[in-house]
Design a protein around this motif. Structure first.
Motif, PDB file in Angstrom:
ATOM      1  N   LEU A   1       2.703  -0.907  -5.257  1.00  0.00           N
ATOM      2  CA  LEU A   1       2.095  -0.125  -4.184  1.00  0.00           C
ATOM      3  C   LEU A   1       0.727   0.358  -4.667  1.00  0.00           C
ATOM      4  N   LEU A   2      -0.336  -0.110  -4.032  1.00  0.00           N
ATOM      5  CA  LEU A   2      -1.676   0.319  -4.412  1.00  0.00           C
ATOM      6  C   LEU A   2      -1.894   1.761  -3.954  1.00  0.00           C
ATOM      7  N   SER A   3      -2.508   2.558  -4.824  1.00  0.00           N
ATOM      8  CA  SER A   3      -2.823   3.945  -4.478  1.00  0.00           C
ATOM      9  C   SER A   3      -4.306   4.215  -4.719  1.00  0.00           C
ATOM     10  N   ASP A   4      -4.786   5.347  -4.256  1.00  0.00           N
ATOM     11  CA  ASP A   4      -6.186   5.757  -4.407  1.00  0.00           C
ATOM     12  C   ASP A   4      -7.147   4.692  -3.889  1.00  0.00           C
ATOM     13  N   TYR A   5      -6.781   4.058  -2.787  1.00  0.00           N
ATOM     14  CA  TYR A   5      -7.603   2.994  -2.232  1.00  0.00           C
ATOM     15  C   TYR A   5      -8.527   3.524  -1.131  1.00  0.00           C
ATOM     16  N   ALA A   6      -9.630   2.833  -0.924  1.00  0.00           N
ATOM     17  CA  ALA A   6     -10.578   3.112   0.163  1.00  0.00           C
ATOM     18  C   ALA A   6     -11.055   4.564   0.175  1.00  0.00           C
ATOM     19  N   LEU A   7     -11.260   5.146  -0.987  1.00  0.00           N
ATOM     20  CA  LEU A   7     -11.722   6.534  -1.070  1.00  0.00           C
ATOM     21  C   LEU A   7     -13.215   6.639  -1.383  1.00  0.00           C
ATOM     22  N   VAL A   8     -13.858   5.512  -1.655  1.00  0.00           N
ATOM     23  CA  VAL A   8     -15.278   5.559  -1.997  1.00  0.00           C
ATOM     24  C   VAL A   8     -16.109   6.254  -0.919  1.00  0.00           C
ATOM     25  N   PRO A   9     -15.844   6.045   0.389  1.00  0.00           N
ATOM     26  CA  PRO A   9     -16.672   6.701   1.401  1.00  0.00           C
ATOM     27  C   PRO A   9     -16.578   8.222   1.413  1.00  0.00           C
ATOM     28  N   VAL A  10     -15.512   8.802   0.843  1.00  0.00           N
ATOM     29  CA  VAL A  10     -15.351  10.259   0.902  1.00  0.00           C
ATOM     30  C   VAL A  10     -15.477  10.924  -0.467  1.00  0.00           C
ATOM     31  N   ILE A  11     -15.703  10.141  -1.524  1.00  0.00           N
ATOM     32  CA  ILE A  11     -15.888  10.704  -2.862  1.00  0.00           C
ATOM     33  C   ILE A  11     -17.375  10.940  -3.095  1.00  0.00           C
TER      34      ILE A  11
ATOM     35  N   LEU B   1       0.849  -1.192   0.000  1.00  0.00           N
ATOM     36  CA  LEU B   1       0.000   0.000   0.000  1.00  0.00           C
ATOM     37  C   LEU B   1       0.880   1.235   0.000  1.00  0.00           C
ATOM     38  N   LEU B   2       0.558   2.218  -0.832  1.00  0.00           N
ATOM     39  CA  LEU B   2       1.251   3.496  -0.817  1.00  0.00           C
ATOM     40  C   LEU B   2       0.803   4.262   0.422  1.00  0.00           C
ATOM     41  N   PRO B   3       1.708   4.570   1.345  1.00  0.00           N
ATOM     42  CA  PRO B   3       1.290   5.173   2.614  1.00  0.00           C
ATOM     43  C   PRO B   3       0.764   6.602   2.440  1.00  0.00           C
ATOM     44  N   LEU B   4      -0.322   6.905   3.138  1.00  0.00           N
ATOM     45  CA  LEU B   4      -0.785   8.277   3.267  1.00  0.00           C
ATOM     46  C   LEU B   4       0.032   8.934   4.368  1.00  0.00           C
ATOM     47  N   VAL B   5       0.668  10.064   4.059  1.00  0.00           N
ATOM     48  CA  VAL B   5       1.536  10.748   5.011  1.00  0.00           C
ATOM     49  C   VAL B   5       0.784  11.853   5.747  1.00  0.00           C
ATOM     50  N   ALA B   6       0.048  12.658   5.009  1.00  0.00           N
ATOM     51  CA  ALA B   6      -0.653  13.792   5.614  1.00  0.00           C
ATOM     52  C   ALA B   6      -1.813  14.184   4.715  1.00  0.00           C
ATOM     53  N   PHE B   7      -2.698  15.053   5.240  1.00  0.00           N
ATOM     54  CA  PHE B   7      -3.790  15.569   4.427  1.00  0.00           C
ATOM     55  C   PHE B   7      -4.074  17.011   4.816  1.00  0.00           C
ATOM     56  N   TYR B   8      -4.773  17.666   3.924  1.00  0.00           N
ATOM     57  CA  TYR B   8      -5.182  19.051   4.144  1.00  0.00           C
ATOM     58  C   TYR B   8      -6.676  19.121   3.892  1.00  0.00           C
ATOM     59  N   TYR B   9      -7.394  19.792   4.769  1.00  0.00           N
ATOM     60  CA  TYR B   9      -8.845  19.840   4.652  1.00  0.00           C
ATOM     61  C   TYR B   9      -9.324  21.255   4.375  1.00  0.00           C
ATOM     62  N   LYS B  10     -10.142  21.370   3.354  1.00  0.00           N
ATOM     63  CA  LYS B  10     -10.926  22.561   3.079  1.00  0.00           C
ATOM     64  C   LYS B  10     -12.237  22.062   2.513  1.00  0.00           C
ATOM     65  N   ARG B  11     -13.305  22.693   2.823  1.00  0.00           N
ATOM     66  CA  ARG B  11     -14.607  22.137   2.456  1.00  0.00           C
ATOM     67  C   ARG B  11     -14.692  21.873   0.958  1.00  0.00           C
ATOM     68  N   GLU B  12     -14.226  22.818   0.150  1.00  0.00           N
ATOM     69  CA  GLU B  12     -14.374  22.657  -1.293  1.00  0.00           C
ATOM     70  C   GLU B  12     -13.344  21.692  -1.886  1.00  0.00           C
ATOM     71  N   GLU B  13     -12.163  21.645  -1.293  1.00  0.00           N
ATOM     72  CA  GLU B  13     -11.101  20.823  -1.871  1.00  0.00           C
ATOM     73  C   GLU B  13     -10.240  20.234  -0.768  1.00  0.00           C
ATOM     74  N   LYS B  14      -9.638  19.089  -1.087  1.00  0.00           N
ATOM     75  CA  LYS B  14      -8.764  18.414  -0.139  1.00  0.00           C
ATOM     76  C   LYS B  14      -7.449  18.041  -0.817  1.00  0.00           C
ATOM     77  N   LEU B  15      -6.419  17.891   0.021  1.00  0.00           N
ATOM     78  CA  LEU B  15      -5.121  17.418  -0.444  1.00  0.00           C
ATOM     79  C   LEU B  15      -4.761  16.141   0.289  1.00  0.00           C
TER      80      LEU B  15
END
Length: 641
Positions: A474-484, A387-401
């Motif tokens: 390394l799998l990427s973009d995994y388990a994102l269905v709940p937040v898309i 799995l490609l590790p998620l290191v960090a994220f950024y939250y904004k209502r309209e867009e995310k990183l």
């Protein structure tokens, strides 16, 4: 007149005999030199038939392994995939006057590149797939005016690309990918030159002479200009600021907000400030400015009373990574990796840290802050080598990183479908088997960690299978269905291109298995599921239908990728994997294999066939796929998205 004719005949016979004697003498001398050359090598078991008592060449036929013969003389050495090591004795090779091409690809040679400039008659030089390292001298290819093809890919070379390559008048194929070359690309001017410089540390503007190349030839570097989509900023040869990259993409002020590098305030209405602790322990303000197109954008690095939902903060989800500030991203040189249906991706090279990938998502606005934070923390707790590790994220209502590690070898899609030379080896069978085993293990781990999710991955495709330096997937973009956002997911995520969603508007636990099956077929055939490029639900023509049409009457190797090497004695295992892929692509969900069965069968696969014949072993199970008299309805589904 008769005397003159007779003399001519004797002369011709003399010349013919002289040529034969010279050829025989040349072969004997060449044989001595080759036997001397073999002494400098290690692991030479496959060269055991090099024997001075046996002629090397007979017309075009080579009696010695690894030789290429022409007109009863040595033309080339093709010592590929033999496990060879040791030293390449160039001085001895220079004593072979008719030698025109040498290839030592896919062996175990290491150390600096051999000094070959004394081999002035060479047309081709191939050493890809070894462990050569270090810098190559600028004059390494000086004077080699006949050299047409140079293959140095998949080694560990560092330093600048040798300028002597630019001086080769006949150069037509240059393969330097997957090394560590740095600096700028020399100004190649050869007509009809094909290059591959991907996955190095090159930077700057791509020379005008290479603007006609495929963009994939330059990926994985810090380059700008055509054929890449990232323009070069002003007079600089690269885009040194992350924000400038975003501006170049037409997302100036908005992108600055998105990447969390600053908070934009309108003049006259807001004042940005930076808070820091003063000598007396009091909180004091200090303005910080950043110049973009001569406009000062002020932002705050710390806020005295950080409130819930405040913008401008990276949220780290892993404890085993060095943390960095937004300013570090701002200072980092950056490169646009691509722009997809979910947003753009950037590679950021931190000054004092590793390269990272920043991917921006716009289609996550239907998820609340607390729900999003919790799901990201859950992703951050995942730990698996595939799995490609998620290191960090950024939250904004309209867009995310989402910020992840950078995979040095790019995506599986780029290796399967990149525009490489016809003579360049593609991924071999052992590597492809290694990749699909890693993919299966990563998918099984996601099923284990997300038992309540209908789609533990949801977007499994070759471009979302990344490869590290050892080609571990390394799998990427995994388990994102709940937040898309659901509408966007239904439109673009490949799980929603499955037959059950295409025809019945629903997904289930076996939908990811369908994606795994398509990935297996793509990996074996080298064919891209073209309908993945389409939006929404697609038609009935797809990769699985094509594969089924080829093997419907009988199992055949015609389906396999012609660029796949290393298949000797492995055809039976390849057929087993093909069968697994087809069972995973069953249109009827109840007949489709579940994950555990698929993973178990994949784990059983080997690089080489066992003594047990494939056909008899599968026939004994009574499950030969082609014997089930499948109808067109069984494969009337779409592989789009």
């Amino acid at each position: 007149m008769a005397t003159r004719t007779l003399n001519c005949c004797f002369l011709s016979l003399h010349v013919l005999l002289a040529c034969v004697i010279a050829s025989s003498g040349s072969q004997e001398e060449d044989a001595k030199n080759l036997l001397k050359f073999r002494v400098s090598l290690s692991n030479t078991a496959q060269l055991n038939n090099w024997n001075a008592t046996v002629p090397m060449c007979k017309n075009r036929t080579a009696n010695w392994n690894g030789l290429i013969c022409l007109n009863n003389a040595l033309f080339g050495l093709q010592l590929e995939t033999m496990g060879l090591g040791g030293i390449i004795d160039v001085d001895t090779l220079a004593a072979l006057p008719t030698l025109k091409t040498i290839s030592f690809m896919n062996n175990s040679f290491d150390g600096p590149m051999p000094s070959i400039k004394n081999l002035g008659a060479l047309r081709g030089f191939y050493i890809s797939g070894n462990q050569f390292s270090g810098e190559i001298p600028d004059d390494a290819f000086s004077g080699m005016k006949l050299l047409k093809k140079v293959y140095l890919a998949n080694n560990r070379f560092t330093g600048k690309i040798p300028k002597s390559l630019v001086e080769l008048p006949k150069l037509e194929d240059l393969q330097l990918q997957n090394n560590q070359f740095d600096g700028e690309i020399p100004d190649f001017q050869q007509q009809n030159l094909k290059v591959n410089l991907a996955n190095n540390k090159l930077e700057g503007r791509i020379p005008d002479g290479l603007r006609n190349q495929e963009s994939s030839a330059f990926l994985g570097n810090n380059l700008c200009g055509k054929p890449l989509i990232s323009p070069c900023a002003s007079k600089k040869h690269f885009l040194p600021k992350f924000a400038i990259i975003v501006i170049a993409a037409g997302l100036a002020a908005l992108a600055v907000i998105i990447i969390g590098l600053m908070v934009i305030h309108s003049r006259g209405r807001h004042q940005a400030s930076k808070y820091e602790t003063g000598p007396a322990g009091k909180v004091q303000k200090k303005k910080v400015g950043y110049q973009i197109d001569n406009k000062e954008v002020e932002f705050s690095n710390k806020m005295e009373n950080y409130k819930k939902g405040e913008q401008g903060k990276l949220n780290f989800v892993r404890k085993d990574r060095q943390k960095f500030e937004l300013q570090d991203l701002l200072r980092a040189s950056a490169e646009v990796l691509g722009s997809g249906n979910f947003g753009s991706s950037y590679k950021a090279n931190l000054l004092n840290g590793p390269a990272l990938v920043v991917k921006r998502f716009r289609q996550m606005s239907s998820v609340g802050r607390e729900e999003f934070y919790e799901h990201m923390r859950r992703l951050g707790r995942l730990s698996h080598p595939n799995l490609l590790p998620l290191v960090a994220f950024y939250y904004k209502r309209e867009e995310k990183l989402l910020i992840t590690d950078f995979a040095e070898n790019g995506s599986l899609a780029s290796h399967l479908h990149g525009n490489s030379s016809p003579n360049q080896p593609g991924l071999d069978w052992p590597t492809r088997l290694k990749i699909i085993k890693g993919v299966a293990r990563g998918l099984a781990y996601l099923y284990q960690e997300f038992p309540s999710l209908t789609l533990p991955h949801g977007h499994l495709k070759s471009s979302n299978v990344l490869l590290d330096l050892t080609f571990e997937p390394l799998l990427s973009d995994y388990a994102l269905v709940p937040v898309i956002n659901k509408d966007h997911a239904h439109q673009f995520m490949v799980s929603y291109k499955s037959p059950e969603f295409t025809h019945h508007d629903r997904t289930n636990k076996k939908t990811d298995i369908w994606c795994l099956g398509i990935l297996i077929l793509e990996l074996l055939t080298g064919k891209f599921p073209a309908n993945y490029l389409k939006q929404g639900k697609g038609g009935n023509s797809d990769l699985a239908t094509w594969v089924n049409s080829v093997v419907r009457e009988e199992w055949t190797g015609e389906v396999f990728d012609k660029d796949m090497k290393g298949t000797k004695n492995g055809e039976g295992e390849m057929l087993k994997l093909l069968k697994i892929g087809m069972y995973c692509c069953e249109w009827k969900v109840e007949r489709r294999w579940d994950l555990r069965e698929a993973v178990d069968k994949i784990e059983e696969l080997k690089e080489r066939d066992s003594d047990e014949d494939l056909y008899s072993s599968y026939a004994s199970e009574g499950e030969m796929y082609s014997s089930r008299a499948m109808t067109d309805d069984d494969f009337s589904f779409s592989v789009t998205g």
